[in-house]
Design an enzyme around this catalytic site. Structure first.
Site, PDB file in Angstrom:
ATOM      1  N   LYS A 119     -31.776  92.648  59.819  1.00 48.03           N
ATOM      2  CA  LYS A 119     -30.972  93.446  58.996  1.00 48.03           C
ATOM      3  C   LYS A 119     -31.659  95.026  58.613  1.00 48.03           C
ATOM      4  O   LYS A 119     -30.848  95.630  58.215  1.00 48.03           O
ATOM      5  CB  LYS A 119     -30.656  92.627  57.353  1.00 48.03           C
ATOM      6  CG  LYS A 119     -29.699  91.462  57.809  1.00 48.03           C
ATOM      7  CD  LYS A 119     -29.211  91.044  56.604  1.00 48.03           C
ATOM      8  CE  LYS A 119     -28.378  89.810  56.808  1.00 48.03           C
ATOM      9  NZ  LYS A 119     -29.131  88.393  57.198  1.00 48.03           N
TER      10      LYS A 119
HETATM   11  C1  LIG Z   1     -28.413  87.662  57.962  1.00 42.91           C
HETATM   12  C2  LIG Z   1     -29.013  86.887  59.105  1.00 42.91           C
HETATM   13  C3  LIG Z   1     -28.392  86.013  59.909  1.00 42.91           C
HETATM   14  C4  LIG Z   1     -26.750  86.044  60.116  1.00 42.91           C
HETATM   15  O1  LIG Z   1     -26.232  87.220  60.434  1.00 42.91           O
HETATM   16  P1  LIG Z   1     -24.719  87.584  60.191  1.00 42.91           P
HETATM   17  O2  LIG Z   1     -24.730  89.009  60.527  1.00 42.91           O
HETATM   18  O3  LIG Z   1     -24.555  87.323  58.822  1.00 42.91           O
HETATM   19  O4  LIG Z   1     -23.965  86.633  61.027  1.00 42.91           O
HETATM   20  C5  LIG Z   1     -29.209  85.451  61.014  1.00 42.91           C
HETATM   21  N1  LIG Z   1     -30.506  85.280  60.666  1.00 42.91           N
HETATM   22  C6  LIG Z   1     -31.167  86.090  59.836  1.00 42.91           C
HETATM   23  C7  LIG Z   1     -32.563  86.075  59.976  1.00 42.91           C
HETATM   24  C8  LIG Z   1     -30.385  86.777  58.933  1.00 42.91           C
HETATM   25  O5  LIG Z   1     -31.333  87.281  58.092  1.00 42.91           O
END
Ligand SMILES: *Cc1c(COP(=O)(O)O)cnc(C)c1O
Length: 480
Positions: A119
């Site tokens: 993210k």
């Molecule tokens: C947010 C997150 C996900 C899921 O991603 P999305 O874009 O919400 O589908 C998977 N793994 C980690 C470590 C995350 O922080």
């Protein structure tokens, strides 16, 4: 230019406006009116360029005139520079690594950033872009949100030091991991305020809703995962990940790969969809879920049904519905806001909706090149162990869900690229359960001694709405 998934009358909106709005006025989401294309010749030109250069070339196709190119370049250099990615060598901030010597299984490592999760890739850009656009308009943005996990630190890291943004983030005073508490702790001060409430996460969320209803605080924005800027900042790593994978596999640019995406809110997988629409040669987009398998059921049955999220050992994928899926629905329904709105309204009122009710095939998502599978705690433990045995590499529980599903759902007739979404050091207990404490990798600098460094960083507040309001009053922008 962007339009709205639920309002056929919506006139075109610029990238900058969507960035500040988050949600579209109708309650729908912003989507591109036209998806730009990248030719094979362009892909060939991008091969071998540093990540921040590929990023800007691709991202600019969505930003257009909203932000001057020189500013975009500057933002990319900061977001993906050595301050944020201390481990990056020679500009490789999103390296592709081989996970198995015997099969073409690769991982896109997106977890070397400030909070050690993917993210950071979108948020580090979005925070800076918001600050720039606010400056152009001479506006300020105050955000209020609640977190039970990693959203807090990723948003905090993105907003920290932004001159025109203040972030107030509520979290429960216990029930967070020591690393998470430490990560939030070191961000607190300046313009980011992590407030530890003696109450549950649900209580924190209720407070956020209730405070925003108060006329004094209605201008406070949301911290949400559906901002178009985030998706537009995730598409570029599919371009670089594709190019690095075919290069390592000894293939020509133009030959296809499969991608496997540990999914929750469907943001990351949606970015893969856009990348493929733009011309990146991706064959199947394979969604991996944990025990919260809304998306797996959707792909298999054509029915989208909300669930109550259960707590698992891949917690960032613990969701009961997937907000970004609405954008895919819009495109699958022929870019029709009218049909998308009906579909989403039925889902929201009944908690379920199916393609059949809209005259579409149940396997519509498979026809559209999606596949899916589900992983459990036992699967992820076994997979972390197996990958470690095969390659010596340590993967985190979310990435392990991806590898598990790859093992069952990918053909391996072409390269398979699993998205590495978090660093294993963020989830040491689960990783240790698989390979033992002695085999845990050393912690990256971002979180060395983080428990100690950030222990007292959050501001403790009583379980009282008035106390939170008073804190915000005392720390808001004082603009005449
Ligand atoms: C947010 C997150 C996900 C899921 O991603 P999305 O874009 O919400 O589908 C998977 N793994 C980690 C470590 C995350 O922080």
């Amino acid at each position: 230019m962007l339009t709205d998934t639920r309002n056929p009358e919506q006139s075109s909106v610029e990238y900058a406006q969507a960035l500040l709005d988050g949600l579209a006025p109708s309650g729908g989401l912003y989507v591109p009116e036209v998806i730009p294309r990248i030719s094979q010749k362009q892909l060939e030109e991008y091969a071998g360029l540093p990540y921040e250069v590929v990023f800007t070339l691709v991202h600019d196709l969505f930003v257009g005139d909203s932000i001057p190119l020189a500013v975009q370049n500057q933002i990319a250099m900061e977001a993906y520079g050595p301050d944020n990615f201390p481990q990056a060598q020679e500009g490789v901030v999103a390296p592709v690594r081989r996970l198995d010597p015997n099969r073409p299984l690769y991982m896109l490592d997106l977890f070397e950033g400030p909070t050690l999760a993917f993210k950071d890739f979108p948020l580090q850009v979005v925070g800076r872009e918001m600050d720039f656009v606010l400056g152009e308009r001479d506006e300020y943005l105050e955000q209020l949100g609640a977190t039970s996990g990693d959203t807090g630190s990723a948003a905090g890291a993105a907003m920290q030091g932004r001159k025109r943004i203040k972030l107030f983030m509520l979290s429960p005073d216990d029930r967070m991991s020591a690393v998470q508490i430490g990560q939030m702790g070191v961000q607190t001060g300046q313009n980011v305020f992590h407030l530890a409430i003696s109450g549950t996460f649900d209580r924190c969320q209720d407070m956020v809703k209730s405070i925003k209803k108060d006329y004094e605080f209605t201008s406070l924005g949301a911290v949400n995962s559906i901002n178009w800027g985030r998706i537009a900042s995730q598409i570029p790593y599919y371009v670089s990940g594709y190019l690095d994978t075919v290069q390592q596999a000894g293939l020509e640019i133009g030959q296809p790969i499969d991608v496997v995406i540990p999914s929750g809110n469907f943001g990351n997988a949606l970015a893969a969809f856009y990348a493929r629409e733009m011309g990146v040669p991706i064959r199947n987009i394979i969604l991996a879920t944990n025990e919260n398998d809304v998306l797996d059921r959707l792909v298999q049955s054509g029915e989208y049904r909300a669930q109550t999220a259960a707590e698992t050992s891949s917690p960032s994928m613990d969701i009961g519905k997937s907000s970004n899926y609405e954008r895919l629905v819009y495109h699958l329904m022929g870019d029709s806001a009218k049909w998308c709105r009906q579909y989403m309204e039925q889902f929201e009122s009944q908690g379920r909706v199916s393609f059949r009710e809209f005259g579409l095939d149940s396997d519509l998502l498979m026809q559209a090149g999606f596949r899916s599978g589900r992983s459990t705690h036992a699967d992820r433990i076994r997979t972390i162990r197996d990958v470690f045995a095969a390659s010596g590499m340590v993967i985190d529980p979310h990435t392990a869900d991806g590898v598990k599903v790859a093992n069952y759902k990918a053909g391996f007739d072409i390269p398979v690229l699993v998205l590495g979404t978090a660093h294993p050091s963020k989830f040491e207990d689960t990783v240790a359960e698989a390979i033992g404490r002695a085999s845990l990798p050393p912690r990256p600098v971002q979180i060395v001694d983080i428990e100690e460094r950030g222990k007292h960083g959050r501001t403790l507040l009583p379980n009282s709405e008035e106390a939170v309001k008073q804190f915000i009053r005392n720390h808001r922008f004082q603009v005449a």
